[in-house]
Enzyme design. Structure first.
Site, PDB file in Angstrom:
ATOM      1  N   ARG A 169       0.853  -1.191   0.000  1.00 15.58           N
ATOM      2  CA  ARG A 169       0.000   0.000   0.000  1.00 15.58           C
ATOM      3  C   ARG A 169       0.886   1.237   0.000  1.00 15.58           C
ATOM      4  O   ARG A 169       1.699   1.429   0.910  1.00 15.58           O
ATOM      5  CB  ARG A 169      -0.909   0.000   1.235  1.00 15.58           C
ATOM      6  CG  ARG A 169      -1.732   1.253   1.353  1.00 15.58           C
ATOM      7  CD  ARG A 169      -2.800   1.185   2.451  1.00 15.58           C
ATOM      8  NE  ARG A 169      -3.486   2.475   2.450  1.00 15.58           N
ATOM      9  CZ  ARG A 169      -3.425   3.372   3.434  1.00 15.58           C
ATOM     10  NH1 ARG A 169      -2.770   3.115   4.546  1.00 15.58           N
ATOM     11  NH2 ARG A 169      -4.027   4.531   3.316  1.00 15.58           N
TER      12      ARG A 169
ATOM     13  N   HIS B  20      -2.864  11.046   0.353  1.00 16.09           N
ATOM     14  CA  HIS B  20      -2.518  10.722   1.738  1.00 16.09           C
ATOM     15  C   HIS B  20      -1.974  12.006   2.378  1.00 16.09           C
ATOM     16  O   HIS B  20      -0.769  12.168   2.546  1.00 16.09           O
ATOM     17  CB  HIS B  20      -1.478   9.604   1.744  1.00 16.09           C
ATOM     18  CG  HIS B  20      -1.249   8.959   3.083  1.00 16.09           C
ATOM     19  ND1 HIS B  20      -1.390   7.608   3.291  1.00 16.09           N
ATOM     20  CD2 HIS B  20      -0.879   9.476   4.279  1.00 16.09           C
ATOM     21  CE1 HIS B  20      -1.108   7.327   4.560  1.00 16.09           C
ATOM     22  NE2 HIS B  20      -0.793   8.444   5.177  1.00 16.09           N
TER      23      HIS B  20
ATOM     24  N   GLU C 226      -7.440   8.634   5.613  1.00 20.64           N
ATOM     25  CA  GLU C 226      -7.798   9.316   6.855  1.00 20.64           C
ATOM     26  C   GLU C 226      -8.259  10.754   6.663  1.00 20.64           C
ATOM     27  O   GLU C 226      -7.726  11.679   7.279  1.00 20.64           O
ATOM     28  CB  GLU C 226      -6.613   9.296   7.832  1.00 20.64           C
ATOM     29  CG  GLU C 226      -6.144   7.901   8.175  1.00 20.64           C
ATOM     30  CD  GLU C 226      -5.105   7.890   9.307  1.00 20.64           C
ATOM     31  OE1 GLU C 226      -4.572   8.951   9.657  1.00 20.64           O
ATOM     32  OE2 GLU C 226      -4.850   6.800   9.839  1.00 20.64           O
TER      33      GLU C 226
ATOM     34  N   ASN D  82      -7.928   2.055   9.089  1.00 19.73           N
ATOM     35  CA  ASN D  82      -6.657   2.217   9.800  1.00 19.73           C
ATOM     36  C   ASN D  82      -6.986   2.171  11.283  1.00 19.73           C
ATOM     37  O   ASN D  82      -7.835   2.913  11.758  1.00 19.73           O
ATOM     38  CB  ASN D  82      -6.009   3.574   9.485  1.00 19.73           C
ATOM     39  CG  ASN D  82      -5.474   3.649   8.062  1.00 19.73           C
ATOM     40  OD1 ASN D  82      -5.524   2.667   7.321  1.00 19.73           O
ATOM     41  ND2 ASN D  82      -4.959   4.803   7.701  1.00 19.73           N
TER      42      ASN D  82
ATOM     43  N   TYR E 204      -5.362   1.749  15.380  1.00 25.30           N
ATOM     44  CA  TYR E 204      -4.222   1.670  16.295  1.00 25.30           C
ATOM     45  C   TYR E 204      -4.608   1.618  17.766  1.00 25.30           C
ATOM     46  O   TYR E 204      -3.910   1.026  18.554  1.00 25.30           O
ATOM     47  CB  TYR E 204      -3.320   2.912  16.116  1.00 25.30           C
ATOM     48  CG  TYR E 204      -2.644   3.032  14.776  1.00 25.30           C
ATOM     49  CD1 TYR E 204      -1.361   2.528  14.579  1.00 25.30           C
ATOM     50  CD2 TYR E 204      -3.273   3.663  13.702  1.00 25.30           C
ATOM     51  CE1 TYR E 204      -0.715   2.650  13.362  1.00 25.30           C
ATOM     52  CE2 TYR E 204      -2.626   3.786  12.476  1.00 25.30           C
ATOM     53  CZ  TYR E 204      -1.353   3.279  12.302  1.00 25.30           C
ATOM     54  OH  TYR E 204      -0.730   3.396  11.098  1.00 25.30           O
TER      55      TYR E 204
ATOM     56  N   GLU F 289      -4.073  -0.064   7.811  1.00 21.77           N
ATOM     57  CA  GLU F 289      -2.927   0.304   8.656  1.00 21.77           C
ATOM     58  C   GLU F 289      -3.133  -0.262  10.044  1.00 21.77           C
ATOM     59  O   GLU F 289      -4.233  -0.201  10.595  1.00 21.77           O
ATOM     60  CB  GLU F 289      -2.758   1.833   8.813  1.00 21.77           C
ATOM     61  CG  GLU F 289      -2.149   2.525   7.635  1.00 21.77           C
ATOM     62  CD  GLU F 289      -1.969   4.033   7.854  1.00 21.77           C
ATOM     63  OE1 GLU F 289      -1.805   4.463   9.019  1.00 21.77           O
ATOM     64  OE2 GLU F 289      -1.993   4.759   6.849  1.00 21.77           O
TER      65      GLU F 289
END
Ligand SMILES: *[C@@H]1O[C@H](CO)[C@@H](O)[C@H](O)[C@H]1NC(C)=O
Ligand SMILES: *[C@@H]1O[C@H](CO)[C@@H](O)[C@H](O)[C@H]1NC(C)=O
Ligand SMILES: *[C@@H]1O[C@H](CO)[C@@H](O)[C@H](O)[C@H]1NC(C)=O
Ligand SMILES: *[C@@H]1O[C@H](CO)[C@@H](O)[C@H](O)[C@H]1NC(C)=O
Length: 504
Positions: free
Chosen positions: A100, A145, A191, A331, A333, A404
């Site tokens: 990616r 991005h 994002e 994504n 985290y 991600e």
């Protein structure tokens, strides 16, 4: 590429790997599942003045003294523009089947649609894509991005102006036309929720616009501009998808989606107020973008809180939105607690202010999970499962890719490369999150891929080079790449027992 890790180190690291057997392996995932690593143009490419590239908003921003923690910028970064063949070798050694990356808009169209496309930039991505395919690595491409041509900001105010829809559509079409014969996975934005909140709500990313009490900026309006900018961005997504679906998809056979930053939120107290605040905050994050794109309008929680500050979609807009998307990029985290600030008087977090919420990683002095070097990132593997299930249910189990997931190591000036290479904590994080992802798949979530952020240490936005997310260590003075323990763990996971001793 020369490898500095000695056999003794490799054996030590191999030994450490046995600590991370989580009871699942590659064969528990579908054969067609994409396993990859991720990067983005501004964070790795460097060569910011080469090949007729135009300046991006991040070039201008990172050169403003005091904006980046260590005073650094992405002028050189990982020099991936020149070293991409070496980086593809790293990927091949891992055994990933996908990569990616993002295209630098200002490398392709230095002045947006107001000037011809830059052939040197197109050639660079052609070489990258061809080299990946030659190694059996599927390109998974983000069109934007964070970085956009600065020219568009100077000319008409970028995301605040509906003109950007034409520019993004134009840029997307250049990419579909030039690369779409080989690229089967497209995403419009990475994002956008973070890009817009940081750019227009708290004003810490370009174009540094906001108003008090959300942030400190020279100009902007945090109650209005984030929603105006997001509206133009959502319609820019729709413009690109419409072009793809009408003119390219049938011929090229690819798919197109969007990538959202997702944080899982839990109420701080088990009270109605905190539950409501949690639902509000969730709505102000991912559904802010995905509801219009997939369901046709903004979430009701946002309309209630924002009233006329939230734009409405005209009849024509809705026609444009009818092409939706093919998949959702996730994504993920971290997980945070949410405290209500609507029914209870309290100070909201600037980032969460319009939802009248305060977020924190701690309850009664205890962290929600092990803290990491990134301030709001905690290790909460279960949060990934909750998040994927939330998206699965809200959007009728649309195909998803975990685009991600990764772990930040902090760097002070006495941290040795040896410490950084022995990233036991990252292996622990990745194996637990991957295990959590597997659970969602076993429970029926249509997840089709997983990408580790990141292939290599790189320019981490406001943190510069003080946070390292790579599974390969990068020495930024020599550009040498060294596989970390996590790279060996990923390779072992992907290629099966003994692959480390067989290879190289
Ligand atoms: C933001 O815009 C709204 C609507 O135009 C206005 O009522 C408000 O005063 C503005 N806020 C600031 C800080 O300029
Ligand atoms: C939260 O409160 C509800 C209703 O009072 C109760 O049924 C539930 O068990 C509580 N949950 C937790 C995690 O304490
Ligand atoms: C880095 O090292 C220098 C001198 O060795 C010291 O003065 C400085 O405080 C250190 N910086 C950090 C962030 O540790
Ligand atoms: C780096 O310096 C700090 C402060 O002097 C110290 O606490 C830490 O142990 C050092 N780390 C290493 C890896 O030497």
């Amino acid at each position: 590429m020369k490898k500095k890790t000695s056999m003794a180190v490799v054996l030590y690291l191999l030994y450490s790997l046995f600590l991370f057997v989580e009871g699942f392996d590659r064969s528990d995932f579908p054969d067609s599942f994409l396993f990859g690593t991720a990067t983005s143009s501004y964070q790795v490419e460097g060569a910011y003045l080469e090949g007729n590239r135009g300046l991006s908003n991040w070039d201008i921003f990172s050169h403003i003294p005091g904006e980046i923690k260590d005073g650094s910028n992405g002028d050189i970064a990982d020099d991936h523009y020149h070293l991409f063949m070496d980086d593809i070798e790293l990927m091949q050694s891992l055994g990933v089947n996908s990569y990616r990356f993002s295209i630098s808009w200002s490398r392709i169209l230095p002045k947006g649609r107001f000037q011809e496309a830059n052939q040197v930039g197109i050639d660079f991505y052609n070489k990258l894509i061809d080299a990946l395919l030659l190694k059996g690595i599927e390109p998974f491409v983000t069109l934007c991005h964070y970085d956009i041509p600065q020219y568009l900001g100077d000319k008409y105010g970028a995301w605040l102006n509906p003109e950007i829809q034409k520019d993004f559509g134009y840029y997307a079409e250049v990419c579909f036309r030039e690369f779409g014969d080989r690229v089967k996975y497209w995403t419009t934005f990475n994002e956008p929720n973070v890009m817009i909140k940081k750019g227009y709500l708290v004003g810490t990313y370009p174009p540094l616009r906001c108003s008090a009490p959300f942030g400190e900026c020279l100009s902007g309006n945090s109650s209005v501009e984030p929603y105006a900018a997001a509206h133009n961005l959502i319609l820019s997504h729709a413009t690109a998808v419409e072009v793809y679906k009408k003119k390219y998809q049938e011929k090229q056979g690819g798919t197109i989606g969007i990538v959202m930053s997702t944080t899982w939120y839990e109420p701080l107290q088990n009270s109605t107020a905190d539950w409501l605040a949690t639902n509000r905050l969730l709505a102000f994050d991912v559904p802010w973008f995905l509801d219009p794109i997939i369901l046709g309008d903004y979430p009701s929680e946002m309309r209630q809180m924002l009233g006329s500050n939230l734009p409405t979609f005209s009849y024509e807009d809705k026609l444009k939105l009818r092409y939706k998307l093919d998949f959702i990029g996730v994504n993920h985290y971290t997980t945070l607690y949410v405290k209500d600030c609507l029914y209870t008087l309290c100070e909201t977090t600037g980032y969460d202010g319009n939802a009248f919420a305060f977020t924190t990683g701690e309850k009664n002095g205890l962290p929600i999970g092990t803290p990491t070097a990134m301030p709001t990132f905690y290790v909460v593997p279960h949060g990934l499962e909750m998040m994927v299930n939330y998206i699965k249910e809200r959007y009728n189990n649309m195909p998803m890719f975990l685009t991600e997931n990764g772990y930040a190591q902090g760097v002070s000036n006495n941290t040795s490369s040896r410490d950084l290479v022995n990233d036991v904590d990252r292996v622990d994080y990745l194996s637990k999150y991957l295990g959590s992802l597997l659970k969602t798949i076993s429970n029926g979530a249509d997840v089709r891929g997983y990408f580790i952020w990141s292939l290599i240490d790189n320019f981490e936005w406001l943190y510069g080079y003080t946070l390292r997310f790579g599974i390969h260590y990068v020495d930024f003075t020599t550009q040498e790449r060294i596989p970390k323990l996590s790279a060996m763990w990923y390779k072992e996971f992907l290629q099966g027992s003994g692959s480390l001793l067989k290879a190289d």
